[in-house]
Structure formats: structure tokens, C-alpha cells
Write an enzyme that holds these catalytic residues in place. Structure first.
Site, mmCIF file in Angstrom:
data_model
loop_
_atom_site.group_PDB
_atom_site.id
_atom_site.type_symbol
_atom_site.label_atom_id
_atom_site.label_comp_id
_atom_site.label_asym_id
_atom_site.label_seq_id
_atom_site.Cartn_x
_atom_site.Cartn_y
_atom_site.Cartn_z
ATOM 1 N N HIS A 1 0.839 -1.210 0.000
ATOM 2 C CA HIS A 1 0.000 0.000 0.000
ATOM 3 C C HIS A 1 0.864 1.246 0.000
ATOM 4 O O HIS A 1 2.048 1.210 0.318
ATOM 5 C CB HIS A 1 -0.889 0.016 1.243
ATOM 6 C CG HIS A 1 -1.643 -1.253 1.479
ATOM 7 N ND1 HIS A 1 -1.104 -2.308 2.179
ATOM 8 C CD2 HIS A 1 -2.883 -1.630 1.109
ATOM 9 C CE1 HIS A 1 -1.989 -3.295 2.226
ATOM 10 N NE2 HIS A 1 -3.072 -2.902 1.581
ATOM 11 N N VAL B 1 9.116 -20.870 21.790
ATOM 12 C CA VAL B 1 9.605 -20.122 22.943
ATOM 13 C C VAL B 1 8.619 -20.325 24.091
ATOM 14 O O VAL B 1 7.421 -20.084 23.939
ATOM 15 C CB VAL B 1 9.748 -18.629 22.595
ATOM 16 C CG1 VAL B 1 10.041 -17.803 23.844
ATOM 17 C CG2 VAL B 1 10.850 -18.439 21.559
ATOM 18 N N ILE C 1 1.499 -5.847 14.115
ATOM 19 C CA ILE C 1 1.818 -5.603 12.702
ATOM 20 C C ILE C 1 0.755 -6.251 11.828
ATOM 21 O O ILE C 1 0.899 -7.362 11.349
ATOM 22 C CB ILE C 1 3.224 -6.129 12.344
ATOM 23 C CG1 ILE C 1 4.256 -5.654 13.360
ATOM 24 C CG2 ILE C 1 3.595 -5.664 10.931
ATOM 25 C CD1 ILE C 1 4.492 -4.168 13.432
ATOM 26 N N CYS D 1 4.122 -30.403 -12.136
ATOM 27 C CA CYS D 1 2.857 -29.667 -12.002
ATOM 28 C C CYS D 1 2.514 -29.072 -13.348
ATOM 29 O O CYS D 1 3.252 -28.253 -13.879
ATOM 30 C CB CYS D 1 3.013 -28.567 -10.945
ATOM 31 S SG CYS D 1 1.701 -27.320 -10.966
#
Lengths: 531, 422, 124
Positions: free
Chosen positions: A62, A203, A373, A438
Site C-alpha cells: 500500500h 519459545v 503488525i 505440475c
């Protein structure tokens, strides 16, 4: 090194800097850190990088035009967008600036407002007031190059847009990048420069002594460190809390996107296209999404924005599909519904404040949160990295540029993009280049093998798919699925029945044929014996 | 790169269509014929269709898929047709030049006298029918499941729900059951079954597998592997009825929700496709809109019987030979139009006008006691009684030799109530 | 006691639902069929329904791990599952010929199980 050997490698006991989370943000920060020190360790609990928000978002870079003034999001988005060409240089990742066409339609303003105007006022409102407002809004945010388009110019640029369009604004700054390919490239670049990546590594806590972070505690042991970058995406709040460095909450939100057959939709829209709504009219938290061509040329519609309870919820509801169809049926009246080849949903990691949280913890020294984020996080990534580096300097780390930094990461070869001469030469070198696995995306056996033995190895079907595009075409793996599974089994040295789609618990096959019959036979005999 | 090869004809795809076309072209006198196949062996889909029911028209015998294929494979092996296995065609242009690739030869460039398209069809996926939910392992198309079980010898699931009652779905219900898996049920969004009665009886009834008509899957559960699906009854607009949802535990969802002709190469060559069939518009020689490019079998439209695929392949193979030998003459351009209760007709146009033409069509809706008629400019040239016509079953009709000439404006195929009986 | 059994005739698209009435196993009446084929079908399905069984058996050393097989003639319907089960433990050695007998006289039916395609050995 074989897959198993790599997986059993011991976690280092010490690292100068530990990055928690191998999404695009964590990997971008890690890559930047390696410009100064090779002693960077990236940890992620999943079996591959880019398994959270970086896996399934709209891939859009953006410009910042959709963000609220004064937010960190807007500031970093505008700056990040400008930095993008430099950011991706040398990574071998495709980045294009297709621009955004903001379409102004009679739906762009609320009826209450329009009722008070006469016809001439309405015309001026749509063709002059709104477009100028958008351009001025952009100018204030530092977004340059915005151009007002007449109705005719809108159609000239995008012939498939609704005839109800009244005017438009073109923002040339918008771009597209494949988010997981970018993440893989960034982390591979970091590894080439010395960083270490440990996947399947969760973690569980931190050792904090005297207000300073001392070590990261994981399911695979402890790593001493004095600097932790928390880029754990949707789990960033939980990770911060483990260190006592929290104070923000992530509430997961998901967004669904529809993807269309490239053969049908290539050039259907040339730029991103979105319908303008006056502020306050938006129904959802998403910036409204749009129609856009992916870097590969597929038409993409979306995303939606739905609040969810579960951080693992990447399902798509019937309502979301309806919403997308409804929204784009208006903007692009004859879009080819039947050419949908994929629908996916990705998780977003917003905070309640809806802004990025990028700061050194004031409770634990050496703990930097890079959280909240959500979109436009991908677009802001370069500026986020820059800001994090500033924070690290402010914490007192001396950052001296390495002389031996390798500036480029060699991109994997894509057979489909080669000339016939190059293809032939490769096949003569290694026949696996001549075996097309593929058919929809023209991916060869060699590319699959390369993905499995790459720096961050693909260890399951989705890992191969993200790296090579196997199964991403119109047949969605019906043709190539068993071929890719067989190659994975062979290269990883495991039975094909252990090959998974996306890690543990997602086997492609449940066993060999006859197994169930033979098991039932044994069970039957035993029953008789016992009886 | 290798030098340019210039065979008389290249046939793309070695399933029943490609095998039949190559053999017919050979019998019609073409010398050098290349048969290009992307799989490691000949036969196309037939080797995985291990059930019987093939060949009752062509051979007057009921064969399994592999047996049907083998009859053609044996002939091809004796015919001198050059077979390229594991070979993928990457490009095809309107001048018939093409680029193919394999591990042995590298990049192959060909400029054949004629091309026959015989790529078959592919399955619609969950996304093409937009089933909401997660994207776990265990959601597969029926044909892919058939390949896993019958060719690879691997089981894709233990407890199975099948969506769609097309023939492949029904056949896989039986196949899973025989292999010891449990098929919870077959769900069909329409209010009538999609497959042949024979398969309903022998694949479902024989094994007490329930068929739920007017039902669909509304959600796929399971983040890693399918754990369950939600099924619901649908209304007359095929929309789920709130309150009728039911959770069905399973580890596999098998989809049998339709086939689509595979025309990516055709499009590259500029071949015009028909909106109703999804395949090339063809004439009575199965020649497409691009001169010298022919098409046959399921790439043209999805046939219900392999026998019809073979018939169209023979027409295309002979047509390609006529073209290469310079014998093919166009005498006019006559459209073939679908009339009452006809959805589409293949071929869609006639240009040679000098021979008997076999027409294949599907009806729009089931109808009892009807007459199938072919009209040339309003004159009935073919009329035949049928007790029943149904959309899943292809209907045949023919235009007799001599019924066509340059002056004809149109041919109409229609299904009308049989007045004598009504 | 007179009992009714329903069959769906599979011989043409009409798919007649045929009702068969029997007493002590003796067929007394067939109705609902539109033609003689339907009657014959219902009677056979009642008295001696048969099916041709198709499945696969394992192969060692072949280009594929399984080969398709079929009964050379229809067997009684009630034995279908058992035929498949009886073949589950069979393993052939490649190369396999087409029409090769995999199991003669399966379950005492007098019917052989044969392969329905050739399967070459895998070259290393």
C-alpha cells in the site's frame, strides 16, 4: 545436510541477538541485523517460515492512502512504500508497482448527505470535491504522484470497472509482492550472511535478571542472549508477557481472499482497483480490500475482516464468500465468478489500539516488541526494520557495517520463466529439469528437489507449494499431489505415508491399500480366538 | 536445442481419445505420427478406472478400464506410431507449431502437418464450488482418490464423506468400502442423483451406503487433517436451510462435483471454445476453428461413455489425415443449433457437407416418451423414439449422407414429446 | 407368507422401480416394469444376484505397486466383499502378464481372478 540431520541439530547456547518469529517482519529484521553481525538466531514454532500472517495476506504494498493521519501505521507505510525497490534488491523476488485505481461511484457517499444537494452539486461533489480531497489527504501524508481521473480515463485504464463510476484517483505507488516468497528470500539472505534459523522451536519463556533479558527458553533448550526482538505476530502479546515485557493485547482477526485462474483473468484488472467510501462509511476494519492482479497475474479479490477468538482460525465462512461476491459484483459487474481456483484466509495481528507497537520494553532491558503488525505491515516492513534498528542503536548496541556482507541471495530457477534454449541446456545437464511435475504452473521435478534441499528446506506439501507453486494452479494439486508427495518421500528418506500437507497431523495418506483389510482380518481372528 | 521435427501429425494426450485418433490417422494412411503423453504410460484415465462397464458399444463387450485401454495400446505398439511418454506440451501456436519437453530429448520443437487435441478433462475442486471452512489435508477430488488407490496403492482416508453423486463419486464410494474404509454417505446438492442408475444400485445400494439428495457440505472442519464436515439440506435454490445442519465426523471429503474440459493449450493456439461445452467448437471432422487443429474426446465436451470418446477420436484422426493429404474440402458453412430441450450439440458446425454425420448432445431436463429429431432447414432427416432422456446421459443422432448441400442454412436437433404415445 | 422386494432396473435410462412378490422364495408376481427386460432383471436380482468384482493386488518389483484384477465372470453378490478380502494378502512378482490368473476358483465359485493389465518390472 539431510532433513533429519538438520532437524536434530543442537540449538546454539548463545546468540548475540534472538529474533522470535519467522514471519516477514522477523526475517526482514534478521536480514538487516546480519549487515552488522552474523550472530543472529531466528526461532519459530512452526515447521517453516511465513506460517502466520505472512502466509495468507493480500500481498499488496500500500501507499498509506488508506491509513489514518497521525498513526505510526501511516508514517511507516508511506516511508516503507518508498523504500521497497531498495528493500527487495538482490533478493530475487518479483516486485511490481501496478498502482491503485480508487473508483468513485454513487455509493461513495452516504445517501443522507446526497439528499441535501442538487444535481449539479452532486456531480461536482463526486467529480471534484471527493477526488481533490483524496489527493490533498495524500499530500498531507507525503504520498506523491496521485492523479485525478475523469470517468472516461477510469474506463480507459480499467475497462472492466462498473459503468456507474463517476471519477477516480490513480495512486501509482501501490505494488505487489509475494509475501511468503519475500519472507523466504529475506531469511535465506540472512542465513547466507551467517544467521541461524531454528524451526519447530517454540519459545516457552525468558530468563530475565536485574531487569535485563539473559536467555530465551525454548522446547529445545536455552539460548543466552542480551537482545530479543519479539516479532511473534499474532502471538506477540503472549511472548512479551513471558518476559514481563508486555502490556498490549493482540486480538486475532482473519481476512478471506478469492483467487482466480490466471488464464481467464490475466489483465482483467491492470492495477489494484478499490471503491472509495467516505470515512465513517466503512463497515469493516479492513481497508475495504480491492481487486488486484497478483505478481503471477491471477485476479485476486478481498480481503474481508472478521474478528475471531482463535489465533489459529484461518477458516472461511459462507458469509465472507458472499460478501466478496457482493462487493465486487458492483465494482466489476462481469467478473468471472466461475474461474475461482482458490479461497484462502489469513490471520492478522491487530492490537486494540489498531496501531503498530514498535518499541523497546521499558520493563525489560534488551527486549524489543515489534507487534500489532497488521496491514499495512508488509508495505511498512522496510520502515519497520529501519525503526527497529534505530531502537537497537538507542539501546546502546554499536552497529558497524560488515565488510563481508553478501549483498545478493541467488533466486531459485523457475523453469516456466526460462527461454527454450535455457530449458534445453538445463535438461541436458540434469534430466530432472525435463520432468514437469505440475502441469498447471509448469513446475519441474528439479525445482521441487531444489526446494526440499534449499537453505530453509521445504518439508511438506505446502512448503514445496509456497516455494515452487506446485498445486497452485487451477487443478489445485489433483494432478501433481501424488507426484510431489513421492518426491518429498524420496528426498527426505521417509515412507510416502509419512508425507504431510502442513506438518505433523496432516498426512496425505492414511496407509497403503489392503492395510485396512489385513488389519480387520487380524482383529477378526483375535475376536474368534478370544471368543 | 534439437532440430525442428515435422511429422505428419501430432496427437496431444494418449488417453482413449489420443490413442483412437492416432490409430485412425495411421489407418487413413499418415506415415509419421507422434503421440505425446505427459504420464509415464499410455491410457490416460483408463488405467485407474479398474471397474467394468467400458466398451459395450465399440466392442460389444463389457470391459474394465485397463482392458479397454490395452486393446488400443497393443495396436499402437504394433502400428509404428512414435510414442513420447513423460512429455509435456508447453506451447501450441495457431500455425500448429509446438514446443514439448521431456527428460530424454530436452526441448522438442515440432511443426506437424496436423494436430489433434486429446487432453481430456480435469475435475472441479472444492474452491470451484466454494465450500467454506478450513484447508486441511484430506479434501480430494474423486479422480485423484481413484488414482491414489488404484495406481499408487495408497489410501487417502478411513472414514469418508462424498460430495456429489456423479459416476466417479459413486464408483469411489464402492471402492473405498471394498478397501475397508467406511463411507458415511454420499451427499448430492440436486434433488436427483448425478450418476447412472447402474452405479446407484451396484455402488451404493449393494453396500447400504446412504445417498442424501438435496444436501451439501457447508463447512470443512480440521486445521491439519479433516476432522468433520457440516452437512445441510438445501432449498430449491440450492442454498443451505438453516437448522438442518449436521456434523459428520470423517477424515476425508471426496468431491465429485464435475469435470471441465482441459483447454489451456487450445486457448494458447487461439482455438475458439464453446460456452456450453467448455471445449472447442468443431465441425464434422472434429476440426476446430484453427485450420489443421482437430480435437476429440473429453477435451471437446465431457462424454458419459468412453465408446463415444473413441468414435469422435476416429473422426478426428481420419479428419487430420484428410487434411494432411490435401483431401479435405469445405463446401459451405452450416450451423448445428440446439432446439427444444437440447443444451448443446457436438459438432456445432458442418463444413464438408459430403458425409453422414454423427451428432452427440445433452438434454436440458429429463423427459419421458420423446422423439429425437434432426431437421435440415425444417425437413426431418432423422427421427427416433426414446423412452427417456436424462441430462447425465449423452444422446446420439445422425444426419444421413446426402442430406446436406451447399444451400443448407441450418441443422436443428430437438427433443419433442412423442405424439403418437401421448 | 407373501413378501415384496423392490428393485431398480439398470438396463435403460427409464430406471423402472420393479416390485417382486414371492412366497417362501417362489416368485409369484413382478410389476412396475415397462418391459420384459425389467422382469427378468428383478427375478435374477432376487434369485441369484451376481456381480463382477474388480480390485487390485499388490505387486513386488513392478513399475507400480498394485495391479488391477477382476473376476473372470460375475460371482454371487453376497461374496463380493469376501473376494476382495481374500485377495488382500496376495502379492505378485513383476513382470505381470495381462489375464494372468491371480487366484483360481476363488472361494469355490468356479470363477478365476485374473489381472486386467500387464505390469512391467521396474528397471533400476
Amino acid at each position: 545436510m539431510s532433513f533429519k540431520a538438520r532437524n536434530c541439530q543442537l540449538l546454539p547456547t548463545r546468540a548475540e541477538i534472538v529474533v522470535v518469529g519467522a514471519g516477514v517482519i522477523g526475517c526482514a529484521i534478521a536480514r538487516e541485523l546480519t549487515r552488522y553481525t552474523p550472530d543472529v538466531l531466528v526461532l519459530d514454532k512452526e515447521n517453516d517460515v511465513a506460517c502466520g500472517a505472512s502466509k495468507a495476506n493480500n500481498a499488496e504494498i500500500h501507499s498509506g492512502i488508506g491509513e489514518d493521519p497521525g498513526t505510526l501505521k501511516q508514517k511507516l507505510n508511506v516511508r516503507g512504500n518508498r523504500m521497497y525497490d531498495e528493500f527487495v534488491r538482490g533478493l530475487g523476488v518479483e516486485f511490481k508497482r501496478q498502482g491503485l485505481l480508487i473508483v468513485i461511484t454513487p455509493r461513495s457517499a452516504p445517501p443522507e448527505l446526497l439528499e441535501r444537494m442538487n444535481e449539479e452539486d452532486r456531480r461536482r461533489f463526486f467529480t471534484e470535491v471527493i477526488p481533490r480531497g483524496i489527493v490533498n489527504f495524500g499530500k498531507k501524508a507525503g504520498i506523491t504522484g496521485l492523479r485525478i481521473l475523469s470517468r472516461e480515463e477510469v474506463f480507459e485504464r480499467e475497462p472492466n470497472v462498473t459503468r456507474e463510476a463517476l471519477a477516480g484517483v490513480f495512486d501509482p505507488n501501490y505494488g505487489m509482492v509475494c509475501p511468503y516468497k519475500l519472507t523466504i528470500a529475506l531469511v535465506e539472505h540472512a542465513v547466507l550472511n551467517g544467521a541461524k534459523v531454528f524451526l519447530n522451536t517454540e519459545v516457552n519463556g525468558f530468563r530475565v535478571e536485574g531487569g535485563r533479558v539473559r536467555a530465551v527458553i525454548t522446547n529445545r533448550g536455552e539460548v543466552e542472549t542480551s537482545l530479543v526482538i519479539n516479532a511473534a505476530g499474532v502471538f506477540a502479546d503472549e511472548v512479551a508477557d513471558m518476559a514481563g515485557a508486555g502490556g498490549f493485547r493482540i486480538h486475532p482477526r482473519k481476512g478471506a481472499t478469492l483467487l482466480f485462474d490466471r488464464d481467464v483473468t490475466s489483465e482483467y484488472v491492470r492495477s489494484s482497483v478499490a471503491e472509495f467510501r467516505l470515512p465513517g462509511m466503512k463497515k469493516t476494519k479492513s481497508k475495504g480490500g480491492g481487486a488486484m492482479p497478483t505478481v503471477e497475474g491471477n485476479l485476486q479479490l478481498g480481503p474481508t475482516a472478521v474478528e475471531v477468538e482463535d489465533k489459529y482460525d484461518t477458516s472461511i465462512s459462507a458469509e465472507e464468500i458472499e460478501e466478496i461476491f457482493e462487493r465486487f459484483h458492483y465494482l466489476l459487474p462481469d467478473f468471472p465468478r466461475d474461474a475461482v481456483i482458490s479461497a484462502f484466509s489469513g490471520i492478522r495481528a491487530p492490537t486494540y489500539e489498531e496501531d503498530f507497537v514498535i518499541e523497546a520494553s521499558d520493563k525489560v532491558f534488551g527486549f524489543v516488541n515489534v507487534a500489532g503488525i497488521q496491514s499495512p505491515g508488509l508495505a511498512s516492513a522496510p520502515a519497520i526494520v529501519e525503526m527497529v534498528m534505530g531502537i537497537i542503536k538507542d539501546l546502546g548496541w554499536e552497529l558497524e557495517e560488515r565488510k563481508d556482507f553478501i549483498p545478493e541471495r541467488p533466486a531459485p530457477i523457475k523453469f516456466s520463466e526460462l527461454s527454450n534454449e535455457e530449458r534445453h541446456r538445463l535438461i541436458m545437464e540434469d534430466p530432472r529439469w525435463g520432468h514437469v511435475v505440475c502441469r498447471c504452473e509448469t513446475v519441474t521435478e528439479m525445482e521441487v528437489v531444489n526446494a526440499i534441499h534449499s537453505i530453509i528446506p521445504a518439508t511438506d506439501m505446502d512448503g514445496v507449494k509456497r516455494r515452487t507453486r506446485t498445486g497452485m494452479g487451477r487443478c489445485q494439486g489433483s494432478f501433481c499431489g501424488h507426484r510431489v508427495a513421492a518426491i518429498l518421500a524420496r528426498e527426505l528418506g521417509i515412507p510416502v505415508t509419512e508425507v504431510t500437507k502442513s506438518g505433523e497431523g496432516s498426512p496425505i495418506y492414511v496407509g497403503r491399500t489392503k492395510d485396512l483389510l489385513l488389519q480387520n482380518d487380524l482383529r477378526g481372528e483375535r475376536l474368534v480366538d478370544e471368543g | 536445442m534439437t532440430k525442428i521435427l515435422r511429422p505428419d501429425a501430432v496427437v496431444i494426450g494418449a488417453g482413449p481419445a489420443g490413442l483412437g485418433a492416432a490409430l485412425a490417422a495411421r489407418e487413413a494412411g499418415l506415415e509419421e505420427i507422434f503421440l505425446l503423453e505427459r504420464d509415464f504410460e499410455l491410457g490416460g484415465i483408463l488405467p485407474q478406472c479398474i471397474h467394468d462397464g467400458f466398451g459395450s458399444i465399440v466392442f460389444d463387450q463389457v470391459l474394465t478400464g485397463p482392458e479397454y485401454a490395452q486393446r488400443f495400446i497393443d495396436k499402437v505398439e504394433r502400428s509404428g506410431i512414435e510414442v513420447f511418454l513423460d512429455t509435456m506440451v508447453l506451447e501450441l501456436r495457431s500455425d500448429r507449431s509446438l514446443v514439448a519437453v521431456n527428460s530424454r530429448d530436452g526441448v522438442l520443437r515440432m511443426e506437424p502437418g496436423a494436430v489433434v487435441l486429446a487432453m481430456g478433462c480435469r475435475e472441479r475442486t472444492r474452491h470451484q464450488v466454494l465450500i467454506p471452512g478450513y484447508r486441511p489435508a484430506g479434501v480430494i477430488c474423486a479422480g485423484a482418490a481413484q488414482r491414489y488407490i488404484n495406481i499408487e496403492g495408497l489410501m487417502p482416508g478411513r472414514r469418508v464423506v462424498i460430495l456429489g453423486s456423479g459416476d466417479i463419486g459413486l464408483i469411489m464410494a464402492r471402492r473405498f468400502t471394498l478397501e475397508g474404509a467406511e463411507v458415511e454417505g454420499v451427499y448430492e446438492i440436486m434433488d436427483h442423483p448425478g450418476g447412472l442408475t447402474r452405479n446407484l444400485v451396484q455402488c451404493l445400494h449393494d453396500f447400504d451406503i446412504p445417498l442424501h439428495l438435496s444436501h451439501t457440505v457447508t463447512f470443512i472442519h480440521g486445521r491439519k487433517r479433516v476432522e468433520a464436515v457440516t452437512v445441510a439440506k438445501v432449498n430449491e435454490n440450492r442454498k443451505p436451510i438453516p437448522g438442518t445442519e449436521r456434523l459428520v465426523e470423517c477424515d476425508t471429503l471426496v468431491l465429485s462435483v464435475g469435470l471441465i474440459p482441459e483447454n489451456e493449450l487450445s486457448k494458447k493456439a487461439g482455438v475458439v471454445l464453446h460456452p456450453a461445452t467448455g471445449g472447442p467448437v468443431v465441425d464434422e471432422l472434429m476440426e476446430t476453428s484453427v485450420e489443421g487443429i482437430f480435437a476429440c474426446g473429453n477435451v471437446v465436451c465431457v462424454f458419459d461413455l468412453v465408446d463415444y470418446v473413441t468414435f469422435t477420436a476416429e473422426v478426428a484422426g481420419r479428419g487430420a489425415a484428410e487434411f494432411v493429404q490435401g483431401r479435405r474440402r469445405w463446401r459451405g458453412e452450416v450451423p448445428v443449433r440446439p432446439g427444444r430441450n437440447v443444451r448443446f450439440v457436438v459438432p456445432q458446425r458442418l463444413r464438408c457437407l459430403d458425409r453422414e454425420v454423427e451428432l452427440y448432445f445433452r438434454v436440458q431436463r429429463p423427459e419421458r416418451s420423446v422423439r429425437v429429431r434432426v431437421l435440415v432447414d425444417g425437413r426431418v432427416v432423422h427421427s427416433r423414439k426414446a423412452r427417456m432422456v436424462r441430462p447425465p446421459e449423452m444422446v446420439r443422432a445422425s444426419i444421413p449422407a446426402g442430406a446436406l448441400n451447399e444451400g443448407v442454412r441450418e441443422v436443428v436437433v430437438e427433443v419433442t414429446p412423442d405424439e403418437k404415445e401421448a | 407368507m407373501r413378501r415384496k422386494h423392490d428393485f431398480i432396473c439398470i438396463n435403460c435410462p427409464l430406471s423402472c422401480t420393479v416390485e417382486l412378490f414371492e412366497e417362501n422364495g417362489e416368485v409369484q408376481e413382478v410389476r412396475g416394469n415397462e418391459c420384459a427386460v425389467g422382469e427378468k432383471y428383478a427375478v435374477t436380482e432376487y434369485l441369484d444376484p451376481r456381480r463382477r468384482v474388480t480390485t487390485t493386488v499388490r505387486v513386488r518389483g513392478g513399475v507400480l505397486p498394485v495391479v488391477p484384477v477382476a473376476t473372470s465372470a460375475p460371482v454371487p453378490k453376497r461374496l463380493v466383499r469376501e473376494v476382495v478380502r481374500a485377495l488382500a494378502g496376495v502379492e505378485l512378482q513383476a513382470p505381470v502378464e495381462m489375464g494372468q490368473v491371480v487366484m483360481p476358483d476363488i472361494l469355490g465359485t468356479g470363477v478365476d481372478v485374473v489381472t486386467t493389465r500387464p505390469l512391467p518390472a521396474k528397471r533400476d
